[in-house]
Motif scaffolding. Structure first.
Motif, PDB file in Angstrom:
ATOM      1  N   UNK A  75      25.370 -16.504   6.402  1.00  8.17           N
ATOM      2  CA  UNK A  75      25.666 -15.463   7.388  1.00  8.17           C
ATOM      3  C   UNK A  75      26.787 -15.887   8.323  1.00  8.17           C
ATOM      4  N   UNK A  76      27.370 -14.901   9.007  1.00  9.31           N
ATOM      5  CA  UNK A  76      28.447 -15.152   9.955  1.00  9.31           C
ATOM      6  C   UNK A  76      27.975 -15.986  11.147  1.00  9.31           C
ATOM      7  N   UNK A  77      26.673 -16.160  11.301  1.00 13.41           N
ATOM      8  CA  UNK A  77      26.123 -16.991  12.372  1.00 13.41           C
ATOM      9  C   UNK A  77      26.272 -18.478  12.054  1.00 13.41           C
ATOM     10  N   UNK A  78      26.674 -18.773  10.803  1.00 13.92           N
ATOM     11  CA  UNK A  78      26.770 -20.156  10.365  1.00 13.92           C
ATOM     12  C   UNK A  78      25.514 -20.621   9.653  1.00 13.92           C
ATOM     13  N   UNK A  79      24.489 -19.781   9.653  1.00 16.77           N
ATOM     14  CA  UNK A  79      23.224 -20.130   9.001  1.00 16.77           C
ATOM     15  C   UNK A  79      23.244 -19.758   7.522  1.00 16.77           C
ATOM     16  N   UNK A  80      22.530 -20.552   6.729  1.00 17.45           N
ATOM     17  CA  UNK A  80      22.262 -20.211   5.342  1.00 17.45           C
ATOM     18  C   UNK A  80      20.760 -20.030   5.242  1.00 17.45           C
ATOM     19  N   UNK A 136      24.699 -10.445 -10.333  1.00 17.83           N
ATOM     20  CA  UNK A 136      26.139 -10.270 -10.109  1.00 17.83           C
ATOM     21  C   UNK A 136      26.449  -9.535  -8.801  1.00 17.83           C
ATOM     22  N   UNK A 137      25.972 -10.090  -7.677  1.00 18.03           N
ATOM     23  CA  UNK A 137      26.282  -9.442  -6.398  1.00 18.03           C
ATOM     24  C   UNK A 137      27.723  -9.738  -5.977  1.00 18.03           C
ATOM     25  N   UNK A 138      28.260  -8.874  -5.150  1.00 14.29           N
ATOM     26  CA  UNK A 138      29.589  -9.062  -4.561  1.00 14.29           C
ATOM     27  C   UNK A 138      29.446  -8.856  -3.056  1.00 14.29           C
ATOM     28  N   UNK A 139      30.071  -9.720  -2.272  1.00 12.39           N
ATOM     29  CA  UNK A 139      30.096  -9.528  -0.820  1.00 12.39           C
ATOM     30  C   UNK A 139      31.334  -8.700  -0.506  1.00 12.39           C
ATOM     31  N   UNK A 140      31.111  -7.508   0.041  1.00 16.93           N
ATOM     32  CA  UNK A 140      32.184  -6.573   0.355  1.00 16.93           C
ATOM     33  C   UNK A 140      32.143  -6.257   1.845  1.00 16.93           C
ATOM     34  N   UNK A 141      33.138  -6.730   2.586  1.00 14.08           N
ATOM     35  CA  UNK A 141      33.207  -6.502   4.037  1.00 14.08           C
ATOM     36  C   UNK A 141      31.912  -6.926   4.743  1.00 14.08           C
ATOM     37  N   UNK A 142      31.369  -8.088   4.359  1.00  6.55           N
ATOM     38  CA  UNK A 142      30.196  -8.631   5.039  1.00  6.55           C
ATOM     39  C   UNK A 142      28.866  -8.073   4.572  1.00  6.55           C
ATOM     40  N   UNK A 143      28.879  -7.290   3.491  1.00  6.53           N
ATOM     41  CA  UNK A 143      27.665  -6.660   2.966  1.00  6.53           C
ATOM     42  C   UNK A 143      27.507  -7.040   1.493  1.00  6.53           C
ATOM     43  N   UNK A 144      26.266  -7.394   1.087  1.00  4.42           N
ATOM     44  CA  UNK A 144      26.013  -7.676  -0.325  1.00  4.42           C
ATOM     45  C   UNK A 144      25.898  -6.354  -1.068  1.00  4.42           C
ATOM     46  N   UNK A 145      26.655  -6.224  -2.173  1.00  4.65           N
ATOM     47  CA  UNK A 145      26.593  -5.025  -2.998  1.00  4.65           C
ATOM     48  C   UNK A 145      26.364  -5.421  -4.451  1.00  4.65           C
ATOM     49  N   UNK A 146      25.825  -4.494  -5.208  1.00  2.00           N
ATOM     50  CA  UNK A 146      25.614  -4.679  -6.637  1.00  2.00           C
ATOM     51  C   UNK A 146      26.063  -3.411  -7.352  1.00  2.00           C
ATOM     52  N   UNK A 147      26.200  -3.530  -8.658  1.00  2.12           N
ATOM     53  CA  UNK A 147      26.419  -2.359  -9.508  1.00  2.12           C
ATOM     54  C   UNK A 147      27.635  -1.546  -9.052  1.00  2.12           C
ATOM     55  N   UNK A 164      19.056 -10.589   7.085  1.00  2.00           N
ATOM     56  CA  UNK A 164      18.855 -11.684   8.045  1.00  2.00           C
ATOM     57  C   UNK A 164      17.424 -11.679   8.587  1.00  2.00           C
ATOM     58  N   UNK A 165      16.980 -10.503   9.041  1.00  2.00           N
ATOM     59  CA  UNK A 165      15.650 -10.390   9.646  1.00  2.00           C
ATOM     60  C   UNK A 165      14.534 -10.681   8.653  1.00  2.00           C
ATOM     61  N   UNK A 166      14.784 -10.480   7.360  1.00  2.00           N
ATOM     62  CA  UNK A 166      13.760 -10.666   6.337  1.00  2.00           C
ATOM     63  C   UNK A 166      14.026 -11.896   5.469  1.00  2.00           C
ATOM     64  N   UNK A 167      14.775 -12.852   6.011  1.00  2.00           N
ATOM     65  CA  UNK A 167      15.037 -14.084   5.268  1.00  2.00           C
ATOM     66  C   UNK A 167      14.391 -15.256   5.996  1.00  2.00           C
ATOM     67  N   UNK A 168      14.457 -16.404   5.357  1.00  2.00           N
ATOM     68  CA  UNK A 168      13.772 -17.588   5.860  1.00  2.00           C
ATOM     69  C   UNK A 168      14.751 -18.723   6.063  1.00  2.00           C
TER      70      UNK A 168
END
Length: 97
Positions: free
Chosen positions: A35-40, A64-75, A87-91
């Motif tokens: 994330x842009x916060x520096x956290x993984x 096969x995700x792609x990060x597009x303008x700070x957002x994960x996208x697929x398909x 972020x809120x639902x990650x660990x």
């Protein structure tokens, strides 16, 4: 506490915008997200439910995700997930060597 953003009144604390800088797909629909916060952090994508996320059950799409303008996208951008939700639902993740 209340605040106004873009002419809309919100209750609670203002949320700092977070973006995704990179993503790596692991096994069992787990993703390592930077994330842009520096956290993984670890994100379990099985939480993504509903018709729009059904194609993610196909490995060739999910892996096969792609990060597009700070957002994960697929398909080809037909599926995306808000970075704030991820972020809120990650660990927290700490790499142990």
């Amino acid at each position: 506490y209340m605040y106004i953003m873009n002419g809309i009144v919100y209750g609670g604390e203002p949320v700092t915008s977070v973006e995704i800088s990179s993503v790596k797909v692991l096994d069992d629909m787990i993703m390592l997200v930077s994330f842009s916060t520096g956290e993984t952090r670890l994100f379990d994508a099985t939480i993504l439910q509903g018709e729009v996320f059904e194609p993610l059950k196909r490995e060739e799409i999910f892996k096969n995700p792609i990060v597009d303008h700070g957002v994960v996208t697929w398909n080809d951008g037909n599926i995306d997930c808000a970075p704030e939700f991820m972020y809120e639902n990650s660990y927290e993740y700490s790499m142990v060597i």
